[in-house]
Enzyme design. Sequence first.
Site, PDB file in Angstrom:
ATOM      1  N   GLU A  92      10.303  49.367  63.825  1.00 32.66           N
ATOM      2  CA  GLU A  92      11.510  48.633  64.054  1.00 32.66           C
ATOM      3  C   GLU A  92      12.316  49.632  62.802  1.00 32.66           C
ATOM      4  O   GLU A  92      11.958  49.819  61.920  1.00 32.66           O
ATOM      5  CB  GLU A  92      11.675  47.235  63.538  1.00 32.66           C
ATOM      6  CG  GLU A  92      12.757  46.598  63.250  1.00 32.66           C
ATOM      7  CD  GLU A  92      13.947  46.755  64.112  1.00 32.66           C
ATOM      8  OE1 GLU A  92      13.710  46.451  65.517  1.00 32.66           O
ATOM      9  OE2 GLU A  92      14.844  47.282  63.937  1.00 32.66           O
ATOM     10  N   HIS A  96      19.029  30.164  79.858  1.00 33.51           N
ATOM     11  CA  HIS A  96      19.834  30.237  81.166  1.00 33.51           C
ATOM     12  C   HIS A  96      18.803  29.648  82.298  1.00 33.51           C
ATOM     13  O   HIS A  96      17.563  29.976  82.045  1.00 33.51           O
ATOM     14  CB  HIS A  96      20.340  31.506  81.847  1.00 33.51           C
ATOM     15  CG  HIS A  96      21.237  31.909  80.839  1.00 33.51           C
ATOM     16  ND1 HIS A  96      22.459  31.403  80.756  1.00 33.51           N
ATOM     17  CD2 HIS A  96      21.353  32.752  79.646  1.00 33.51           C
ATOM     18  CE1 HIS A  96      23.267  32.359  79.904  1.00 33.51           C
ATOM     19  NE2 HIS A  96      22.563  33.000  79.288  1.00 33.51           N
ATOM     20  N   VAL A 111      12.731  55.668  64.720  1.00 29.76           N
ATOM     21  CA  VAL A 111      11.909  56.655  65.154  1.00 29.76           C
ATOM     22  C   VAL A 111      12.649  58.051  65.041  1.00 29.76           C
ATOM     23  O   VAL A 111      13.840  57.752  65.561  1.00 29.76           O
ATOM     24  CB  VAL A 111      11.808  56.445  66.706  1.00 29.76           C
ATOM     25  CG1 VAL A 111      11.056  57.521  67.508  1.00 29.76           C
ATOM     26  CG2 VAL A 111      10.685  55.045  66.861  1.00 29.76           C
ATOM     27  N   LYS A 133      29.516  35.663  81.703  1.00 27.56           N
ATOM     28  CA  LYS A 133      29.539  34.314  82.086  1.00 27.56           C
ATOM     29  C   LYS A 133      30.600  33.680  81.463  1.00 27.56           C
ATOM     30  O   LYS A 133      30.490  32.413  81.448  1.00 27.56           O
ATOM     31  CB  LYS A 133      28.162  33.729  81.530  1.00 27.56           C
ATOM     32  CG  LYS A 133      27.162  34.393  82.345  1.00 27.56           C
ATOM     33  CD  LYS A 133      25.531  33.977  81.977  1.00 27.56           C
ATOM     34  CE  LYS A 133      24.389  34.444  82.724  1.00 27.56           C
ATOM     35  NZ  LYS A 133      24.272  35.749  82.038  1.00 27.56           N
ATOM     36  N   CYS A 162      23.429  22.841  51.499  1.00 25.63           N
ATOM     37  CA  CYS A 162      24.047  22.585  52.898  1.00 25.63           C
ATOM     38  C   CYS A 162      22.748  22.177  53.855  1.00 25.63           C
ATOM     39  O   CYS A 162      23.140  21.439  54.701  1.00 25.63           O
ATOM     40  CB  CYS A 162      24.807  23.634  53.284  1.00 25.63           C
ATOM     41  SG  CYS A 162      26.075  24.242  52.220  1.00 25.63           S
ATOM     42  N   CYS A 185      28.467  26.463  53.235  1.00 21.60           N
ATOM     43  CA  CYS A 185      29.206  27.023  52.073  1.00 21.60           C
ATOM     44  C   CYS A 185      28.522  28.595  52.496  1.00 21.60           C
ATOM     45  O   CYS A 185      29.095  29.534  51.519  1.00 21.60           O
ATOM     46  CB  CYS A 185      28.722  26.587  50.888  1.00 21.60           C
ATOM     47  SG  CYS A 185      27.320  27.096  50.112  1.00 21.60           S
ATOM     48  N   CYS A 187      23.600  28.940  47.120  1.00 15.16           N
ATOM     49  CA  CYS A 187      22.245  29.434  46.838  1.00 15.16           C
ATOM     50  C   CYS A 187      22.008  30.868  46.886  1.00 15.16           C
ATOM     51  O   CYS A 187      20.955  31.390  46.421  1.00 15.16           O
ATOM     52  CB  CYS A 187      21.436  28.835  48.149  1.00 15.16           C
ATOM     53  SG  CYS A 187      21.846  29.654  49.877  1.00 15.16           S
TER      54      CYS A 187
END
Lengths: 125, 438, 509
Positions: free
Chosen positions: C37, C55, C178, C256, C410, C445, C450
């Site tokens: 990745e 879906h 890559v 959609k 939160c 928030c 945090c």
Amino acid sequence: MTREIRELTCIVCPVGCRLRAAVEDGQLLDVEGNSCKRGAEYAQAELCAPKRTVTSTVRVYGGFLPLVPVRTLEPIPKHRIGQALIEMAKARVNAPVDIHQVVVADVAGTGVDVIASRSMPEKAG
Amino acid sequence: MRIAECDIAVIGAGPAGLAAAARAKQCGACRVILMDRDRELGGILNQCIHNGFGLQLLSQELTGPEYAEHFINEARDAGVETMLDTMVLSVAPGGRITAVNRSGGLMRISAKAIILAMGARERNRGAVTIPGMRPAGVFTAGAAQRFVNMEGYMPGKRIVVLGSGDIGLIMARRLTWEGARVEAVLEILPFPSGLTRNIVQCLNDQGIPLYLGHTVVDVHGEERVSGVTVARVDDSLKPIPGTEWDIECDTLLLSVGLIPENELTRDAGGELDPVTGGPVVTDEMETSVPGVFACGNVVHIHDLVDNVTREAWTAGEGAARFVAGRQPAGLTIRTRAGDGIRYVVPHILHLDNLAARDVRLFMRATRPDERVQVEAVVGDQVVFSKFERVVRPAEMIALTIPRGKVSSGVAAFGSETRLIVRVRPRDCDAGPKGGAKA
Amino acid sequence: MQPRRIAADVVVIGAGVVGTGIARELSRYDVRVVLVEKQADVAFGTTKANTALVHAGYDAEPGTWKARLNVRGNALYPKTCADLGVAYKNCGSLVVAATENEAGYLHELKERGERNGVPGLEVIPREQVIELEPHVNPGVVAALWAPTGGITSPWELAIAYAENAVANGVELLLSAPVTGIGVRRGRAFSVRCPGVVMDARFVVNAAGIWADDIERMVGRDDFEITPRRGEYYLFDKRVGHLVSRPLFPVPAELSKGIVVTPTVDGNLIAGPNALLVGDKGDLSTTAVGLAEVLEGARRLVPGLPIRESITNFAGLRAVAAPIGDFIIGPSPGVPNFINAAGIQSPGLTAAPAIAEAVRDILADAGLALAEKPDFNSVRKRPTRFSELGPEEQSALIESDPLWGHIICRCETVPEAEIIEALHRPVSCTTLDGVKFRTRAGAGRCQGGFCGPRVVAIIHRELGISPEKVTKKGGASFILSGRTKDPLLERADECVDEREEVGGRAHCRV
């Protein structure tokens, strides 16, 4: 001789008068736009010998927090602020720090001390 | 689950909670517990290291931490118990608090009265919908302030500030003083949101340009902010096409207002005022839930901490009276914002209190104005009036109605009667009594 | 320096929900799989910014990959999410018709769905729609009810897939773009990343919006990905009750349409619009686009309050041209290079089925798939404090006091939960990574409170200095350095400049 008109906002009270001050050779000649006497005094101080209280932080060794907030005990001349900030940046202090303890004496040669604006206990553990 | 009982539980140990807790204790409440989610008392004051606090109340120009320390000592001396690193999870409508911390675990706290003093949170990018990319480098001014003043880290090197709220102005100077370059401060409104003193000393002193009537319309940068596009706005605050220009920067600071933090007030069932975003309160600072009081930014956003403390004292006294069963009874009158006034706090006044003591009203003007009378009107009678050289939305107006000005005979007015506060141009006609002209 | 060499049976490129799903599927078998990745974390591409819908499958043309894999994927969801501890809610979905004309189209959709094998489709009258969704536009005429529709958390699924894959022996390389693929005599034989060379018997291209660039590395140019950007508003949990299931308009040509749906976390999401963009990095939202989203959303739920929006964002759909369908199968002329490309909607729903399809294609192409006796299909859902009852919460804090230290107020996320997220099998080093795993910073928030605290925890737990902590990897640093340093660096020039600045300032007032 240089005579110039300087504009500034009075901050003595919430009204915020727009002042127009005539200055020659660093001397205040005349102020317009003020609505009370204090405005003229403000212009005098601002234009001839402006001063500011400087607040910053100083690094602490072994403190509950890594920094302690500080302030100049009294306002210092505006043109010394830069030097004062550098001296505060260089300073180090050991925890515990008492509130109002002197952290930098005679900052930037102004004769004014920089003091801690809170107490800073040692780091627990 | 642990269970604690007390006379009064105070939620939030910022300036409001500290003063309310101390005052409640001084007024005879037995056990007062002050709770805060942070690691130390003082709340946001700890990161507000600039000066300008306490001028009205303590006749000294203190920094935030000094102001906090004054009231921390007072609370401690009064015998207030404190619980730090403690998060209140909920307040049940009956007044039962559920809280959590490391040492006590999950706790139930039953209090005879509760004082809500949670303060406010900052409006963020989502709340003001700033389009553009979502890179790192977008901060609320308060979050940046914590990084700089308490953690010792810089949010960036080249900074644009959106919003001329006080925290943003203060941070513009603070970051400049730490060696960053603040490129500009933008304000969407045609007038600044912050105090004039801060415009002068934080911006003008540092040579930072302030663009009124401007906003950020785009944020650039994939990983870190690389710049913003700004534009002028029209009268309806919509960006004007063709007025855009780019400012290169690595940081966007947002100082676009505070939102009273009322999740717990909602939990408790308190009625909220849509204008202030805070609870509807009486002149005792009691919310619509009996025994639940509130003060400070949780009720409405203040600009001076001195006023927060004053309001907190009222709440502390009110809560102590509630616990002692000495609450004012009898008729009340509601306040209402009239011409030129955006809101008035408190919302409900006891006629007994109006007869027995001075009652302070806090309010904000809808627009800047000069040479006006701020007047309190009941029916067609001006009960009190005060001359103001200048009113600005940024600066809260306090109007203290001297005791006895609203007669107890108001009962005759009926329940629909309101005490209306309004702004009236001074020079239109011969104003009524009050407020000697300078 | 000599690059590290890894021998792999299959290299899967791209750790979104498609790539992680394929890697996890292959981890059932005795094959050596490497998942690479380019971003710092899994799920950082299209997977993190979409509508998060499962879906039913009535949209796609019968006979297409989309149609087949949507319905199959939908059927796989309950078990996949149960096995992997991923949030999934089978709440059904509604296509809302606002006019008689649109209502007529609902029957067309229903018929198409039935041909695709979608169970339980039903056109329901206005009264029933309003009963199901009291906040829907009162002008509604009818709706298509799809009982198999649902909602999930795409990043939770990708993270869970990746963690389960790694637990079953897959090697995951993050921040590993890559740079080249070796091809010899019509077969791909190696995949190169900075500092690593993988000898590969098979390569799977699940590179999302970059899949065309990856395919070009084997000398093919069969399709082009043009990202289609969709913008979204996310709303506060306070208004989460406004809808109970995804509400679709009658579909438009490109997509959609703008949907209003609850999320598995209790928020409300509205979007997306659809705009083709040339730039694969262009995740920007626009004033025009957001206005379009709001307008579309209000056609479904007129009472949607914009003040309760907590953030807005954009995602890029990987739309492949000239083929409108998913591109699944070997690249022509390179039989061991398998594309799983052009995975736009309903890609999230299809992901579990894509994994099966790619597995079968690999087997057909000659990959021997012997089941591993020790394969563990279960990945436990990480403990979420906010999902527990008081007794369980108390017990947790008793076991470790850090469960009682709430960092994100939160979303009620305690420190222990964040620490746990930082030490799971798939490494998490960023603020966004913590947010996707724990929801710290995902609340109203948006990390204002945090954020600094999470930076400090990442610093302490992983030894990354605060100024090196990033939002999402790469150069997305949160902080620029320590205070005092810029001042000291500029100490000499500073004094003069400041005096000058002060003087200038006076005249500006």
